[in-house]
Design an enzyme around this catalytic site. Sequence first.
Site, PDB file in Angstrom:
ATOM      1  N   HIS A 137      34.221  79.981  54.098  1.00 12.67           N
ATOM      2  CA  HIS A 137      33.500  79.443  55.262  1.00 12.67           C
ATOM      3  C   HIS A 137      33.315  77.952  55.107  1.00 12.67           C
ATOM      4  O   HIS A 137      33.046  77.471  54.012  1.00 12.67           O
ATOM      5  CB  HIS A 137      32.114  80.102  55.385  1.00 12.67           C
ATOM      6  CG  HIS A 137      32.214  81.565  55.625  1.00 12.67           C
ATOM      7  ND1 HIS A 137      32.401  82.460  54.603  1.00 12.67           N
ATOM      8  CD2 HIS A 137      32.199  82.285  56.768  1.00 12.67           C
ATOM      9  CE1 HIS A 137      32.487  83.668  55.105  1.00 12.67           C
ATOM     10  NE2 HIS A 137      32.373  83.592  56.410  1.00 12.67           N
ATOM     11  N   LYS A 162      40.025  86.015  55.026  1.00 15.66           N
ATOM     12  CA  LYS A 162      39.225  85.583  56.178  1.00 15.66           C
ATOM     13  C   LYS A 162      38.861  84.111  55.991  1.00 15.66           C
ATOM     14  O   LYS A 162      38.274  83.743  54.969  1.00 15.66           O
ATOM     15  CB  LYS A 162      37.942  86.414  56.284  1.00 15.66           C
ATOM     16  CG  LYS A 162      37.048  85.945  57.415  1.00 15.66           C
ATOM     17  CD  LYS A 162      35.659  86.524  57.346  1.00 15.66           C
ATOM     18  CE  LYS A 162      34.808  85.917  58.456  1.00 15.66           C
ATOM     19  NZ  LYS A 162      33.383  86.232  58.287  1.00 15.66           N
ATOM     20  N   LYS A 308      39.776  65.048  85.178  1.00 17.18           N
ATOM     21  CA  LYS A 308      40.492  65.129  86.457  1.00 17.18           C
ATOM     22  C   LYS A 308      41.384  63.918  86.740  1.00 17.18           C
ATOM     23  O   LYS A 308      42.397  64.034  87.408  1.00 17.18           O
ATOM     24  CB  LYS A 308      39.487  65.307  87.597  1.00 17.18           C
ATOM     25  CG  LYS A 308      38.951  66.712  87.700  1.00 17.18           C
ATOM     26  CD  LYS A 308      38.067  66.857  88.918  1.00 17.18           C
ATOM     27  CE  LYS A 308      37.752  68.323  89.162  1.00 17.18           C
ATOM     28  NZ  LYS A 308      36.963  68.532  90.367  1.00 17.18           N
ATOM     29  N   ASP A 344      40.960  71.916  95.152  1.00 19.15           N
ATOM     30  CA  ASP A 344      39.658  71.685  95.812  1.00 19.15           C
ATOM     31  C   ASP A 344      39.900  71.179  97.230  1.00 19.15           C
ATOM     32  O   ASP A 344      39.201  71.541  98.179  1.00 19.15           O
ATOM     33  CB  ASP A 344      38.852  70.608  95.065  1.00 19.15           C
ATOM     34  CG  ASP A 344      38.190  71.147  93.812  1.00 19.15           C
ATOM     35  OD1 ASP A 344      38.051  72.376  93.698  1.00 19.15           O
ATOM     36  OD2 ASP A 344      37.822  70.332  92.942  1.00 19.15           O
TER      37      ASP A 344
HETATM   38  P1  NAP Z   1      30.225  63.999  90.221  1.00 19.01           P
HETATM   39  O1  NAP Z   1      31.601  63.463  90.156  1.00 19.01           O
HETATM   40  O2  NAP Z   1      29.311  63.820  89.064  1.00 19.01           O
HETATM   41  O3  NAP Z   1      29.532  63.388  91.516  1.00 19.01           O
HETATM   42  C1  NAP Z   1      28.219  63.738  91.877  1.00 19.01           C
HETATM   43  C2  NAP Z   1      27.760  62.901  93.062  1.00 19.01           C
HETATM   44  O4  NAP Z   1      26.442  63.336  93.380  1.00 19.01           O
HETATM   45  C3  NAP Z   1      27.678  61.408  92.755  1.00 19.01           C
HETATM   46  O5  NAP Z   1      27.902  60.681  93.923  1.00 19.01           O
HETATM   47  C4  NAP Z   1      26.223  61.267  92.292  1.00 19.01           C
HETATM   48  O6  NAP Z   1      25.692  60.003  92.513  1.00 19.01           O
HETATM   49  C5  NAP Z   1      25.545  62.226  93.227  1.00 19.01           C
HETATM   50  N1  NAP Z   1      24.273  62.701  92.685  1.00 19.01           N
HETATM   51  C6  NAP Z   1      24.082  63.359  91.528  1.00 19.01           C
HETATM   52  N2  NAP Z   1      22.781  63.671  91.370  1.00 19.01           N
HETATM   53  C7  NAP Z   1      22.147  63.147  92.459  1.00 19.01           C
HETATM   54  C8  NAP Z   1      20.794  63.138  92.866  1.00 19.01           C
HETATM   55  N3  NAP Z   1      19.834  63.713  92.155  1.00 19.01           N
HETATM   56  N4  NAP Z   1      20.488  62.509  94.025  1.00 19.01           N
HETATM   57  C9  NAP Z   1      21.456  61.926  94.761  1.00 19.01           C
HETATM   58  N5  NAP Z   1      22.748  61.921  94.424  1.00 19.01           N
HETATM   59  C10 NAP Z   1      23.096  62.537  93.291  1.00 19.01           C
HETATM   60  O7  NAP Z   1      30.244  65.563  90.474  1.00 19.01           O
HETATM   61  P2  NAP Z   1      31.316  66.384  91.354  1.00 19.01           P
HETATM   62  O8  NAP Z   1      32.435  66.812  90.490  1.00 19.01           O
HETATM   63  O9  NAP Z   1      31.612  65.630  92.578  1.00 19.01           O
HETATM   64  O10 NAP Z   1      30.482  67.703  91.679  1.00 19.01           O
HETATM   65  C11 NAP Z   1      29.357  67.649  92.556  1.00 19.01           C
HETATM   66  C12 NAP Z   1      28.914  69.066  92.876  1.00 19.01           C
HETATM   67  O11 NAP Z   1      29.925  69.736  93.587  1.00 19.01           O
HETATM   68  C13 NAP Z   1      28.722  69.947  91.631  1.00 19.01           C
HETATM   69  O12 NAP Z   1      27.434  69.835  91.154  1.00 19.01           O
HETATM   70  C14 NAP Z   1      29.035  71.342  92.111  1.00 19.01           C
HETATM   71  O13 NAP Z   1      27.857  72.011  92.452  1.00 19.01           O
HETATM   72  C15 NAP Z   1      29.876  71.107  93.338  1.00 19.01           C
HETATM   73  N6  NAP Z   1      31.249  71.613  93.126  1.00 19.01           N
HETATM   74  C16 NAP Z   1      31.626  72.678  93.848  1.00 19.01           C
HETATM   75  C17 NAP Z   1      32.891  73.191  93.719  1.00 19.01           C
HETATM   76  C18 NAP Z   1      33.282  74.384  94.519  1.00 19.01           C
HETATM   77  O14 NAP Z   1      34.417  74.850  94.390  1.00 19.01           O
HETATM   78  N7  NAP Z   1      32.397  74.914  95.328  1.00 19.01           N
HETATM   79  C19 NAP Z   1      33.818  72.608  92.850  1.00 19.01           C
HETATM   80  C20 NAP Z   1      33.383  71.510  92.103  1.00 19.01           C
HETATM   81  C21 NAP Z   1      32.099  71.019  92.255  1.00 19.01           C
HETATM   82  P3  NAP Z   1      25.697  58.859  91.374  1.00 19.01           P
HETATM   83  O15 NAP Z   1      27.049  58.226  91.442  1.00 19.01           O
HETATM   84  O16 NAP Z   1      24.579  57.984  91.747  1.00 19.01           O
HETATM   85  O17 NAP Z   1      25.457  59.574  90.064  1.00 19.01           O
END
Ligand code: NAP
Length: 521
Positions: A137, A162, A308, A344
């Site tokens: 380990h 192991k 990404k 997406d």
């Molecule tokens: P991201 O790249 O981190 O972007 C998040 C965005 O939300 C940024 O513009 C951020 O602003 C803003 N934000 C975060 N917290 C905030 C708050 N408390 N108040 C105001 N604005 C806030 O994340 P992402 O990849 O775009 O994902 C965002 C959300 O999408 C995830 O949390 C998830 O729930 C959802 N999502 C859904 C799917 C689906 O298939 N349904 C897939 C992927 C993601 P700042 O730049 O100021 O930080």
Amino acid sequence: MPPGPPDRVAARLLRDFCKELMIPMICVAIGRSRHKHIMAEHRHLAEEGAKMVELRLDYVAGRINIGRLMANRPENCQVIITCRRREDGGKWSGTEEARQLLLREAIAEGVDYVDIEEDIAAQIPRFGKTKRIISYHNFRKTPKDLRDLYTRMAKCDPDIIKIATTANDPHDNLRMLELMQESEIPTVAMCMGDIGTPSRILAPKFGAPFTYATFHHERALAPGQLSFKQMNEIYRYEDINLDTAVYGVIADPVGHSLSPQIHNAAFHAKGVNAVYCPFRVPSDSLDQFIKDAHRLGIRGLSVTIPHKEAIARHLNKIDPPVKSIAAVNTVVFDGAETIGYNTDYNAAMDCLEQALGKVGAQPSPLKNKRALVLGAGGVARPIVFGLRKRGALVTVASRTRKRSDRLAETYDCKAVDWETRQRVHCDLLVNCTPIGMHPNVDESPMSKTSLKPSMLVFDTVYNPESTLLIKDSRSQNCQTVTGVEMFVRQALLQFFLFTRQEVPSSIMRDVLKKAIGPVRY
Ligand code: NAP
């Protein structure tokens, strides 16, 4: 390699036999303080189909009675006796002399296997029919010289070797899996920690005689250990063989991802010989991971934060929208081609078009709709691109104004201050922030009063499905689209890109809803 003692030859034959017949085994570790609980879990596991258990004597409080543990033991369920020292991750608090005495007693009792650490192997002689697992380990790292370690351990008269080390880099998994593949003595080699989880899941593809799991996922006896139930129900460990194709999600962190559950359920439903793993890949390990992908047997990946954008440098072909979105969430390895997609984008557009009329209609039902997009991150990007491409009039509001300005500039739309979002008139509202996501389920990015019955509200947050924004929208008679719809659609598209097969959406939706069910609200 000389044939070795008869038991070792038998173990090797068993390994080759298992490899050929593809019967991977899970050894479930039982660590309880009371004999009666150990025996009850042992019985329960045997009823659930476990063929091997490891009884961890170091967890037992008070006097240990191996005879009692072995009397009335379930049939067809082999037993490993282990008594682990603290320096090897165990709980043993007695003397070393007493510990070794217990191991000898287990051998005298005729248990199937006894686990003996490499450094004391010479002090515990072989006796009777009990087979020897010689173990090593390392809770700090995966040593560079694995082959030397194996050679050294092979001299300790093992039936099984192991090796449990700590993965500090995803490449450690490949080194351990290939060690297992090349070993002549049956070897169980696994990496601990969440980076190491794939080494546990993929073990049968690389010839492991068995792997370890825990009785319950909240009672892991080693870092990164999965439960018997997870191994069986999510990863279908016993169906994994040399030909199993590997898929997975790369992310950091990755533990929260529900993709393994839904993709593995889909593989099972379609009878595809494939397994989908969670690969925790830190940013600085991405290049090496992609180099290793082929040797790991990887055919496709879901890609998420933080890879990404960075994954682009490893692609030699991209789906056209990826160029404009500049983000990839799916990679397919097809011969010499490494192809990037963004599911997406298609999933979000399909959800919206379906809610408004018809998917793919010309012109799109989104044309001339006034859309307000909240957030300017990874999800907002494909959605804003898709809306603009379909002729919607988009306004972006983001907490960080610089980000919304950049997004607006890229896709020729408008940006407003976050504080003014409630005053924007829109037909379509899309939440691309994590506001409302578990555990902050009492938060919404918009006040209820700003939601009008004429609006279509799309919340990309999928955990929970009924976010406060969705609940408020419904109570204001708005039409709604949930993040679950988008998540399922993007996963269905990924599944098609991976396998060229379609799977009923209900399979993925049901698994997802179960996974984010009441427990996580
Ligand atoms: P991201 O790249 O981190 O972007 C998040 C965005 O939300 C940024 O513009 C951020 O602003 C803003 N934000 C975060 N917290 C905030 C708050 N408390 N108040 C105001 N604005 C806030 O994340 P992402 O990849 O775009 O994902 C965002 C959300 O999408 C995830 O949390 C998830 O729930 C959802 N999502 C859904 C799917 C689906 O298939 N349904 C897939 C992927 C993601 P700042 O730049 O100021 O930080």
